[in-house]
Motif scaffolding. Structure first.
Motif, mmCIF file in Angstrom:
data_model
loop_
_atom_site.group_PDB
_atom_site.id
_atom_site.type_symbol
_atom_site.label_atom_id
_atom_site.label_comp_id
_atom_site.label_asym_id
_atom_site.label_seq_id
_atom_site.Cartn_x
_atom_site.Cartn_y
_atom_site.Cartn_z
ATOM 1 N N LEU A 124 0.835 -1.203 0.000
ATOM 2 C CA LEU A 124 0.000 0.000 0.000
ATOM 3 C C LEU A 124 0.867 1.250 0.000
ATOM 4 C CD1 LEU A 124 -2.675 1.614 0.482
ATOM 5 C CD2 LEU A 124 -2.299 1.234 2.939
ATOM 6 N N ALA A 125 0.502 2.233 -0.808
ATOM 7 C CA ALA A 125 1.156 3.537 -0.761
ATOM 8 C C ALA A 125 0.739 4.246 0.526
ATOM 9 C CB ALA A 125 0.762 4.372 -1.977
ATOM 10 N N PRO A 126 1.684 4.683 1.367
ATOM 11 C CA PRO A 126 1.321 5.331 2.639
ATOM 12 C C PRO A 126 0.397 6.529 2.475
ATOM 13 C CG PRO A 126 3.653 4.756 2.617
ATOM 14 C CD PRO A 126 3.143 4.474 1.241
ATOM 15 N N ALA A 127 0.496 7.237 1.351
ATOM 16 C CA ALA A 127 -0.344 8.425 1.143
ATOM 17 C C ALA A 127 -1.821 8.089 1.084
ATOM 18 C CB ALA A 127 0.077 9.137 -0.145
ATOM 19 N N LEU A 128 -2.159 6.805 0.908
ATOM 20 C CA LEU A 128 -3.563 6.403 0.782
ATOM 21 C C LEU A 128 -4.052 5.613 1.990
ATOM 22 C CD1 LEU A 128 -3.551 5.399 -2.995
ATOM 23 C CD2 LEU A 128 -4.432 7.509 -1.973
ATOM 24 N N ARG A 129 -3.306 5.655 3.094
ATOM 25 C CA ARG A 129 -3.753 4.945 4.299
ATOM 26 C C ARG A 129 -5.042 5.582 4.818
ATOM 27 N NH1 ARG A 129 0.059 8.585 5.433
ATOM 28 N NH2 ARG A 129 -0.079 9.864 7.327
ATOM 29 N N ASP A 130 -5.849 4.777 5.465
ATOM 30 C CA ASP A 130 -7.166 5.218 5.924
ATOM 31 C C ASP A 130 -7.048 5.892 7.284
ATOM 32 O OD1 ASP A 130 -9.829 5.649 6.261
ATOM 33 O OD2 ASP A 130 -10.423 3.548 6.294
ATOM 34 N N ASP A 131 -6.596 7.159 7.256
ATOM 35 C CA ASP A 131 -6.407 7.896 8.504
ATOM 36 C C ASP A 131 -6.524 9.393 8.228
ATOM 37 O OD1 ASP A 131 -5.575 7.728 11.439
ATOM 38 O OD2 ASP A 131 -4.095 9.140 10.647
ATOM 39 N N ASP A 132 -7.007 10.149 9.234
ATOM 40 C CA ASP A 132 -7.125 11.603 9.078
ATOM 41 C C ASP A 132 -5.810 12.254 8.682
ATOM 42 O OD1 ASP A 132 -9.767 11.446 9.782
ATOM 43 O OD2 ASP A 132 -9.493 12.152 11.838
ATOM 44 N N SER A 133 -4.704 11.706 9.191
ATOM 45 C CA SER A 133 -3.405 12.322 8.940
ATOM 46 C C SER A 133 -2.993 12.232 7.480
ATOM 47 C CB SER A 133 -2.326 11.667 9.809
ATOM 48 O OG SER A 133 -2.183 10.292 9.469
ATOM 49 N N ALA A 134 -3.635 11.369 6.712
ATOM 50 C CA ALA A 134 -3.310 11.244 5.292
ATOM 51 C C ALA A 134 -4.069 12.254 4.436
ATOM 52 C CB ALA A 134 -3.614 9.834 4.801
ATOM 53 N N GLN A 135 -5.076 12.899 5.000
ATOM 54 C CA GLN A 135 -5.905 13.827 4.231
ATOM 55 C C GLN A 135 -5.110 15.078 3.820
ATOM 56 O OE1 GLN A 135 -10.170 12.611 6.297
ATOM 57 N NE2 GLN A 135 -9.246 14.542 6.831
ATOM 58 N N PRO A 136 -5.423 15.653 2.647
ATOM 59 C CA PRO A 136 -6.502 15.274 1.745
ATOM 60 C C PRO A 136 -6.148 14.094 0.844
ATOM 61 C CG PRO A 136 -5.372 17.188 0.868
ATOM 62 C CD PRO A 136 -4.740 16.886 2.199
ATOM 63 N N ILE A 137 -7.099 13.204 0.680
ATOM 64 C CA ILE A 137 -6.980 12.103 -0.274
ATOM 65 C C ILE A 137 -7.962 12.365 -1.401
ATOM 66 C CG2 ILE A 137 -7.345 9.638 -0.652
ATOM 67 C CD1 ILE A 137 -6.484 9.138 2.220
ATOM 68 N N ASN A 138 -7.433 12.599 -2.583
ATOM 69 C CA ASN A 138 -8.289 12.827 -3.755
ATOM 70 C C ASN A 138 -7.513 12.432 -5.006
ATOM 71 O OD1 ASN A 138 -6.676 15.158 -4.629
ATOM 72 N ND2 ASN A 138 -7.669 16.273 -2.953
ATOM 73 N N SER A 139 -8.067 12.720 -6.156
ATOM 74 C CA SER A 139 -7.467 12.260 -7.410
ATOM 75 C C SER A 139 -6.134 12.936 -7.721
ATOM 76 C CB SER A 139 -8.439 12.483 -8.572
ATOM 77 O OG SER A 139 -8.801 13.847 -8.672
ATOM 78 N N GLN A 140 -5.771 13.963 -6.947
ATOM 79 C CA GLN A 140 -4.475 14.618 -7.133
ATOM 80 C C GLN A 140 -3.396 14.054 -6.200
ATOM 81 O OE1 GLN A 140 -4.338 17.142 -9.679
ATOM 82 N NE2 GLN A 140 -6.314 16.119 -9.971
ATOM 83 N N THR A 141 -3.773 13.135 -5.317
ATOM 84 C CA THR A 141 -2.821 12.539 -4.381
ATOM 85 C C THR A 141 -1.737 11.771 -5.145
ATOM 86 O OG1 THR A 141 -4.522 12.337 -2.682
ATOM 87 C CG2 THR A 141 -2.575 10.930 -2.443
ATOM 88 N N LEU A 142 -0.504 11.937 -4.719
ATOM 89 C CA LEU A 142 0.634 11.276 -5.372
ATOM 90 C C LEU A 142 1.117 10.123 -4.500
ATOM 91 C CD1 LEU A 142 2.631 14.423 -6.592
ATOM 92 C CD2 LEU A 142 1.063 12.985 -7.915
ATOM 93 N N PRO A 143 0.842 8.879 -4.888
ATOM 94 C CA PRO A 143 1.285 7.732 -4.096
ATOM 95 C C PRO A 143 2.775 7.469 -4.283
ATOM 96 C CG PRO A 143 0.190 6.962 -6.070
ATOM 97 C CD PRO A 143 0.077 8.463 -6.084
ATOM 98 N N GLU A 144 3.359 6.810 -3.295
ATOM 99 C CA GLU A 144 4.812 6.620 -3.282
ATOM 100 C C GLU A 144 5.292 5.375 -4.029
ATOM 101 O OE1 GLU A 144 3.532 8.407 0.722
ATOM 102 O OE2 GLU A 144 2.802 6.940 -0.736
ATOM 103 N N LEU A 145 4.436 4.428 -4.294
ATOM 104 C CA LEU A 145 4.889 3.168 -4.878
ATOM 105 C C LEU A 145 5.273 3.327 -6.352
ATOM 106 C CD1 LEU A 145 2.354 0.505 -3.522
ATOM 107 C CD2 LEU A 145 4.346 1.514 -2.396
ATOM 108 N N THR A 146 6.249 2.524 -6.774
ATOM 109 C CA THR A 146 6.577 2.389 -8.193
ATOM 110 C C THR A 146 6.620 0.910 -8.545
ATOM 111 O OG1 THR A 146 8.996 2.304 -7.879
ATOM 112 C CG2 THR A 146 7.993 4.480 -8.138
ATOM 113 N N LEU A 147 6.350 0.608 -9.808
ATOM 114 C CA LEU A 147 6.455 -0.764 -10.314
ATOM 115 C C LEU A 147 7.240 -0.724 -11.608
ATOM 116 C CD1 LEU A 147 5.741 -3.770 -10.106
ATOM 117 C CD2 LEU A 147 3.674 -3.278 -11.433
ATOM 118 N N ASP A 148 8.383 -1.398 -11.615
ATOM 119 C CA ASP A 148 9.275 -1.398 -12.783
ATOM 120 C C ASP A 148 9.632 0.024 -13.197
ATOM 121 O OD1 ASP A 148 9.116 -4.186 -12.852
ATOM 122 O OD2 ASP A 148 7.343 -4.139 -14.141
ATOM 123 N N GLY A 149 9.801 0.895 -12.194
ATOM 124 C CA GLY A 149 10.188 2.275 -12.457
ATOM 125 C C GLY A 149 9.035 3.204 -12.763
#
Length: 323
Positions: A124-149
């Motif tokens: 899971l990308a930490p930016a999308l964890r289900d917690d108030d501290s992660a807000q705002p979560i919306n379509s502009q959120t940038l997750p940290e994970l990469t796959l094959d670069g």
């Protein structure tokens, strides 16, 4: 006919029968080997299909969970830390781990397994964890994970497969006993690749596009208003506004949340709308400034999301069922 001639004929016939029997046996043996190889191939292909089906079901369950969350749509549960399939409580405001078992019980799906009988893993990308501290979560959120670069990865599900020579600790809850190469090194960069003696992870990613394509439609549906009115007029959002004013509002052109007369294209005039407390997440997660609005006519409108192709046409709903 001479006896010796008859004897030679008999011997030749016996030799021919023996040769025919030998050829029959060889043919049957070859057919047996072929069927065995075919069966092994079919079993392998069936196993691969089972793994792919499990990964796909897990992906759909995660996207569905994100789209239907009541507090912050777009968020995802923490990975399970053991085989119970239950997403753990946060430690402080962080998941105990951002890679672990798929929380199948929390997602309300079956105990998904791959072709080798192993439970699926999940990052899971930490930016999308289900917690108030992660807000705002919306379509502009940038997750940290990469796959094959490749960036923009919200989550990844893994089929670990059979244990390789380096996997000496199964059963366990250690990622190093199940995932291979850089998939078990603790960072947010993951890889996929062909199966080999040193790598047999099957990987299926959930991109931001995959995730928010569904979440965006949830958001647009909420600002439209209720999908149905079993009793009385619509109770919130654009459909309530139309029920009360016999027209849809003008668009907001200056970003203050109020409609501006004769403005047909702009932002959602959210301050002109009645939005229930249950939709407070639209504000706390920064969705309202991202919603585009068109007043197509007094009786039709269209809403969309900045940077997305998602749109939703809005019609009045004077009674049940809604159009």
């Amino acid at each position: 006919m001479r006896p010796e001639y008859c004897a030679r004929i008999g011997q030749q016939r016996q030799s021919g029968i023996a040769l025919l029997a030998m050829l029959t046996l060889l043919t049957l043996w070859g057919l047996y080997l072929f069927i065995g190889q075919l069966s092994a191939l079919q079993l392998k292909m069936a196993g691969e299909r089972n793994a792919e089906a499990a990964l796909t079901e897990a992906k759909h369950a995660l996207i569905g969970r994100a789209a239907t969350d009541q507090n912050r749509p777009g968020s995802l549960p923490c990975p399970a830390i053991d085989e119970t399939g239950v997403s753990p409580l946060l430690i402080g405001n962080q998941c105990p781990s951002y890679i672990g078992r798929l929380p199948w019980k929390t997602l309300r799906v079956s105990d998904l397994r791959d072709q080798s009988g192993e439970r699926l893993w999940y990052a899971l990308a930490p930016a999308l964890r289900d917690d108030d501290s992660a807000q705002p979560i919306n379509s502009q959120t940038l997750p940290e994970l990469t796959l094959d670069g490749k960036s923009g990865i919200a989550a990844i599900v893994f089929s670990p497969g059979v244990p390789l020579s380096v996997h000496n600790g199964r059963p366990s809850n250690s990622v190093a006993d199940y995932l291979d190469g850089s998939n078990n090194d603790g960072d947010y960069a993951f890889v996929s690749g062909p199966l080999s003696p040193t790598f047999n992870d099957r990987v299926l990613s959930i991109s931001c596009g995959d995730l928010f394509r569904a979440v965006n439609q949830r958001v647009l549906g909420e600002v439209r208003g209720p999908a149905d009115n079993p009793v009385g007029p619509p109770t919130y959002a654009l459909r309530r506004y139309h029920a009360e004013h016999a027209t849809f509002p003008w668009a907001d052109k200056d970003g203050d949340g109020f409609g501006d007369v004769d403005t047909t294209v702009g932002k959602l005039p959210n301050n002109d709308l009645v939005l229930p407390n249950s939709l407070a997440w639209l504000g706390t997660n920064g969705w309202l400034p991202l919603i585009t609005y068109q007043r197509l006519s007094p009786n039709s409108a269209r809403v969309g999301i900045v940077g997305s192709s998602n749109t939703l046409n809005v019609l009045p709903c004077p009674g049940s069922p809604c159009p």
